[in-house]
Design an enzyme around this catalytic site. Structure first.
Site, PDB file in Angstrom:
ATOM      1  N   LYS A 171     112.886  28.147   4.376  1.00 49.46           N
ATOM      2  CA  LYS A 171     113.255  27.893   6.040  1.00 49.46           C
ATOM      3  C   LYS A 171     113.915  26.291   5.535  1.00 49.46           C
ATOM      4  O   LYS A 171     112.724  25.634   6.387  1.00 49.46           O
ATOM      5  CB  LYS A 171     112.945  27.958   6.574  1.00 49.46           C
ATOM      6  CG  LYS A 171     113.723  28.215   8.749  1.00 49.46           C
ATOM      7  CD  LYS A 171     113.655  27.485   9.579  1.00 49.46           C
ATOM      8  CE  LYS A 171     113.553  26.566  10.533  1.00 49.46           C
ATOM      9  NZ  LYS A 171     114.668  25.795   9.747  1.00 49.46           N
ATOM     10  N   GLU A 246     102.367  18.893   6.424  1.00 51.09           N
ATOM     11  CA  GLU A 246     103.056  17.002   6.291  1.00 51.09           C
ATOM     12  C   GLU A 246     103.324  16.855   7.137  1.00 51.09           C
ATOM     13  O   GLU A 246     105.051  17.328   7.362  1.00 51.09           O
ATOM     14  CB  GLU A 246     103.582  16.459   4.721  1.00 51.09           C
ATOM     15  CG  GLU A 246     102.844  17.374   4.075  1.00 51.09           C
ATOM     16  CD  GLU A 246     102.195  17.008   2.903  1.00 51.09           C
ATOM     17  OE1 GLU A 246     102.179  15.541   3.708  1.00 51.09           O
ATOM     18  OE2 GLU A 246     101.163  17.336   2.386  1.00 51.09           O
ATOM     19  N   CYS A 280     108.752   9.998   5.875  1.00 56.67           N
ATOM     20  CA  CYS A 280     107.508  10.027   7.300  1.00 56.67           C
ATOM     21  C   CYS A 280     106.281   8.653   7.242  1.00 56.67           C
ATOM     22  O   CYS A 280     105.791   8.144   7.608  1.00 56.67           O
ATOM     23  CB  CYS A 280     106.653  11.419   6.118  1.00 56.67           C
ATOM     24  SG  CYS A 280     106.490  11.240   5.162  1.00 56.67           S
ATOM     25  N   GLU A 380     106.104   7.558  15.962  1.00 55.64           N
ATOM     26  CA  GLU A 380     107.466   7.541  15.239  1.00 55.64           C
ATOM     27  C   GLU A 380     108.149   7.599  15.246  1.00 55.64           C
ATOM     28  O   GLU A 380     109.358   8.437  16.450  1.00 55.64           O
ATOM     29  CB  GLU A 380     107.102   9.066  13.879  1.00 55.64           C
ATOM     30  CG  GLU A 380     107.679   8.928  13.125  1.00 55.64           C
ATOM     31  CD  GLU A 380     107.429   9.639  11.631  1.00 55.64           C
ATOM     32  OE1 GLU A 380     107.494  11.139  13.766  1.00 55.64           O
ATOM     33  OE2 GLU A 380     106.820   9.836  11.196  1.00 55.64           O
TER      34      GLU A 380
HETATM   35  P1  NAD Z   1     111.084  18.656  12.721  1.00 61.14           P
HETATM   36  O1  NAD Z   1     109.030  19.007  12.989  1.00 61.14           O
HETATM   37  O2  NAD Z   1     111.693  18.884  13.839  1.00 61.14           O
HETATM   38  O3  NAD Z   1     111.742  20.264  11.905  1.00 61.14           O
HETATM   39  C1  NAD Z   1     111.417  20.889  10.828  1.00 61.14           C
HETATM   40  C2  NAD Z   1     111.528  21.981  10.305  1.00 61.14           C
HETATM   41  O4  NAD Z   1     110.471  22.629  11.087  1.00 61.14           O
HETATM   42  C3  NAD Z   1     112.658  22.589  10.601  1.00 61.14           C
HETATM   43  O5  NAD Z   1     112.916  23.439   9.015  1.00 61.14           O
HETATM   44  C4  NAD Z   1     112.555  23.160  11.983  1.00 61.14           C
HETATM   45  O6  NAD Z   1     113.601  23.487  11.879  1.00 61.14           O
HETATM   46  C5  NAD Z   1     111.778  23.316  11.449  1.00 61.14           C
HETATM   47  N1  NAD Z   1     110.377  24.235  13.216  1.00 61.14           N
HETATM   48  C6  NAD Z   1     110.949  22.974  14.556  1.00 61.14           C
HETATM   49  N2  NAD Z   1     109.843  23.892  15.059  1.00 61.14           N
HETATM   50  C7  NAD Z   1     109.372  24.478  14.603  1.00 61.14           C
HETATM   51  C8  NAD Z   1     108.689  25.667  14.899  1.00 61.14           C
HETATM   52  N3  NAD Z   1     108.437  25.858  16.421  1.00 61.14           N
HETATM   53  N4  NAD Z   1     107.909  26.976  14.029  1.00 61.14           N
HETATM   54  C9  NAD Z   1     108.745  27.150  12.964  1.00 61.14           C
HETATM   55  N5  NAD Z   1     109.566  25.777  12.655  1.00 61.14           N
HETATM   56  C10 NAD Z   1     110.100  25.142  13.075  1.00 61.14           C
HETATM   57  O7  NAD Z   1     111.168  17.369  11.754  1.00 61.14           O
HETATM   58  P2  NAD Z   1     112.404  17.370  11.741  1.00 61.14           P
HETATM   59  O8  NAD Z   1     113.181  16.579  12.023  1.00 61.14           O
HETATM   60  O9  NAD Z   1     113.409  17.896  10.006  1.00 61.14           O
HETATM   61  O10 NAD Z   1     111.622  15.933  10.438  1.00 61.14           O
HETATM   62  C11 NAD Z   1     111.287  14.519  10.839  1.00 61.14           C
HETATM   63  C12 NAD Z   1     109.924  14.902  11.148  1.00 61.14           C
HETATM   64  O11 NAD Z   1     109.034  15.146   9.832  1.00 61.14           O
HETATM   65  C13 NAD Z   1     109.007  13.163  10.988  1.00 61.14           C
HETATM   66  O12 NAD Z   1     108.355  13.513  11.816  1.00 61.14           O
HETATM   67  C14 NAD Z   1     108.828  13.021   9.618  1.00 61.14           C
HETATM   68  O13 NAD Z   1     107.601  12.636  10.486  1.00 61.14           O
HETATM   69  C15 NAD Z   1     108.176  14.524   9.382  1.00 61.14           C
HETATM   70  N6  NAD Z   1     107.921  14.276   7.686  1.00 61.14           N
HETATM   71  C16 NAD Z   1     106.518  14.171   7.512  1.00 61.14           C
HETATM   72  C17 NAD Z   1     106.824  14.054   5.893  1.00 61.14           C
HETATM   73  C18 NAD Z   1     105.373  13.695   5.203  1.00 61.14           C
HETATM   74  O14 NAD Z   1     105.220  14.300   3.984  1.00 61.14           O
HETATM   75  N7  NAD Z   1     104.588  13.855   5.959  1.00 61.14           N
HETATM   76  C19 NAD Z   1     108.259  14.219   5.042  1.00 61.14           C
HETATM   77  C20 NAD Z   1     109.596  13.957   6.031  1.00 61.14           C
HETATM   78  C21 NAD Z   1     109.139  13.826   6.910  1.00 61.14           C
END
Ligand code: NAD
Length: 475
Positions: A171, A246, A280, A380
């Site tokens: 997804k 992650e 991130c 962040e």
């Molecule tokens: P997000 O957490 O809003 O969404 C990430 C994914 O999770 C999306 O596909 C979203 O639809 C899904 N999602 C959201 N809520 C969910 C739930 N309750 N159950 C299942 N799936 C769910 O994050 P974003 O805004 O897409 O990305 C930014 C964030 O990602 C930042 O906090 C960043 O630090 C983090 N990030 C971390 C890494 C890493 O490797 N540590 C890498 C890239 C981004």
């Protein structure tokens, strides 16, 4: 208008729900495509297909799975320009950066996972006294990914999972469904057995949560925010699903007093601002020795003036818009809080850059005198904002760096490499970048504290997709 369908059990199909997601180009605010907004019935179908396919996929010789990954890599390479252009439209990264990083990283992930699996398959199984230790693939993997490096985050999961013999239901982020769709086309053309890879686009609530709670999913590999990670961990707990999380970061970049500022500072800006700070592991807290603080500020402001924000299709653009208007509003709100709490604006600011009212543009911004208690030092930002904080002693710098709920990454700059390594070893993070060393995709990547659980990349990332089984008396 970009359109796509779901990819389940080796074929393209419509969602059981008529709902759709409109995908907006953050450079223009225009809707440029529509993707299915999947639902629980789609998740059921995809997981059933993945569960049917997994034992046969795992039973193949590793060399066949590796050959399939090599075909996927070749297929993606052949469509790299098209994929880069899609990612630029989806999340605003400059086209040159999409080609270089947004496609360069996924191509490497596919290659590295294939080679790591080949090495693992060539090793004899471990024997401990009378026990032979064997590795079973974890099973059905739900991969849930963010928008910031969309294909990179997908392939960092997909490549090792497929190599290990797992099947996958992906997804992708609702902001970036189309690059995932292009990858599904590539996988389809690579001729994987039906059900080994499935794509269900949709929201976190409607597709992500049914995936996480589904009894036939053995492992959830998630990259995204710590908030969503917490929710996923709670939802996965009753069935004890294996988790790889992650999550977010708030990483510090420590500049030691012996450093040559002119060499370090151009890279320090890149480490905080590349991909508009939407990384991130970006190093958004820069800790400077007090003796160099004034000089460093002056040099950083001069260097910042060379950063061009603009149309992502223009080759001279260093930073495009951030990924969405919602992301722009989040960055602006945090910036505002920083200024209200007493940080000093050196350059950039809350307002969009001149002439960029249309699109989700944010000025690259430097804040000075950031105190460790301020929101801009603790939360962040995920935008092109770097905070500068002075320190007096090395111990103080280490304490400020470690004073964080997160523990994803960090940086150290020093002329004396031994001193740099000494400080790097004291940081409570999953990685530390010494003197701007480039990202090594063969080394483990992941966090401690609230930055997550598990490691991705290279052979450490591959091992996440196995469960060990001890055959007592087999040796
Ligand atoms: P997000 O957490 O809003 O969404 C990430 C994914 O999770 C999306 O596909 C979203 O639809 C899904 N999602 C959201 N809520 C969910 C739930 N309750 N159950 C299942 N799936 C769910 O994050 P974003 O805004 O897409 O990305 C930014 C964030 O990602 C930042 O906090 C960043 O630090 C983090 N990030 C971390 C890494 C890493 O490797 N540590 C890498 C890239 C981004």
């Amino acid at each position: 208008m970009q359109q796509q369908r779901l990819y389940v059990d080796g074929r393209w199909r419509d969602s059981a729900s008529p709902a759709t997601i409109e995908v907006v180009d953050p450079a223009t605010d225009e809707v440029f495509g529509v993707a299915p907004r999947g639902c629980a019935a789609d998740v059921d179908a995809a997981i059933a297909a993945a569960a049917r396919a997994q034992p046969g996929w795992a039973a193949l010789p590793a060399a066949e799975r590796i050959a399939a990954l090599d075909r996927i890599r070749a297929g993606l390479q052949a469509r790299a320009d098209e994929a880069a252009a899609l990612i630029t439209r989806e999340m605003g990264a400059p086209l040159w950066f999409s080609r270089q990083a947004q496609l360069g990283l996924p191509l490497k992930n596919l290659e590295i996972a294939a080679r790591a699996m080949a090495q693992l398959a060539a090793q004899p199984e471990e024997v401990i006294a009378s026990t032979r230790v064997v590795r079973d693939p974890v099973g059905v993997v739900a991969a849930i990914t963010p928008w910031n490096f969309p294909l990179h985050q997908i392939t960092a999961k997909l490549a090792p999972a497929l190599a290990a013999g797992c099947s996958v239901v992906l997804k992708p982020s609702e902001l970036t469904p189309f690059d995932a769709g292009l990858l599904a086309e590539v996988i389809d053309a690579a001729g994987l057995p039906p059900g080994v890879f499935n794509l269900v686009s949709g929201s976190g609530a409607e597709v992500g949560e049914p995936l996480v709670t589904h009894p036939l999913v053995d492992m959830v590999s998630f990259t995204g925010s710590t908030t969503a990670g917490r929710r996923i961990a709670a939802l996965a707990a009753p069935l004890m699903k294996k988790l790889a999380l992650e999550l977010g970061g708030k990483s510090a970049n420590i500049v030691l007093p012996d450093v040559a500022l002119a060499q370090a500072l151009p890279v320090v800006l890149k480490q905080g601002w590349a991909n508009s700070g939407q990384a991130c592991a970006c190093l958004s807290r820069v800790l400077l020795p007090r003796a160099l603080y004034a000089a460093a500020q002056a040099q950083l402001v001069a260097l910042a003036a060379q950063w061009r924000v603009g149309d992502p299709l223009d080759p001279d653009t260093q930073l495009g818009p951030v990924a969405s208007r919602a992301q722009q509003a989040r960055v602006q709100a945090l910036l505002r809080s920083g200024i209200e709490q007493g940080a000093r604006l050196l350059c950039g600011g809350v307002e969009p850059p001149a002439g960029r009212a249309r699109g989700a543009y944010v000025q690259p911004t430097l804040l000075a005198d950031v105190q460790p208690w301020m929101r801009v030092a603790r939360e962040e930002i995920f935008g092109p904002v770097i905070g500068l904080t002075p320190y007096d002693e090395e111990d103080e710098a280490v304490a400020i760096a470690n004073d964080s709920d997160y523990g994803l990454s960090g940086g150290v700059w020093a002329a004396d490499r031994a001193a740099a390594e000494r400080v790097a070893r004291r940081l409570r993070t999953g990685q530390v970048v010494i003197n701007g060393s480039p990202l090594n995709l063969q080394a483990p990547f992941g966090g401690v504290k609230q930055s997550g659980i598990g490691r991705e990349y290279g052979h450490h990332g591959l091992h996440e997709y196995f469960a060990l089984k001890a055959l007592q008396g087999a040796a």
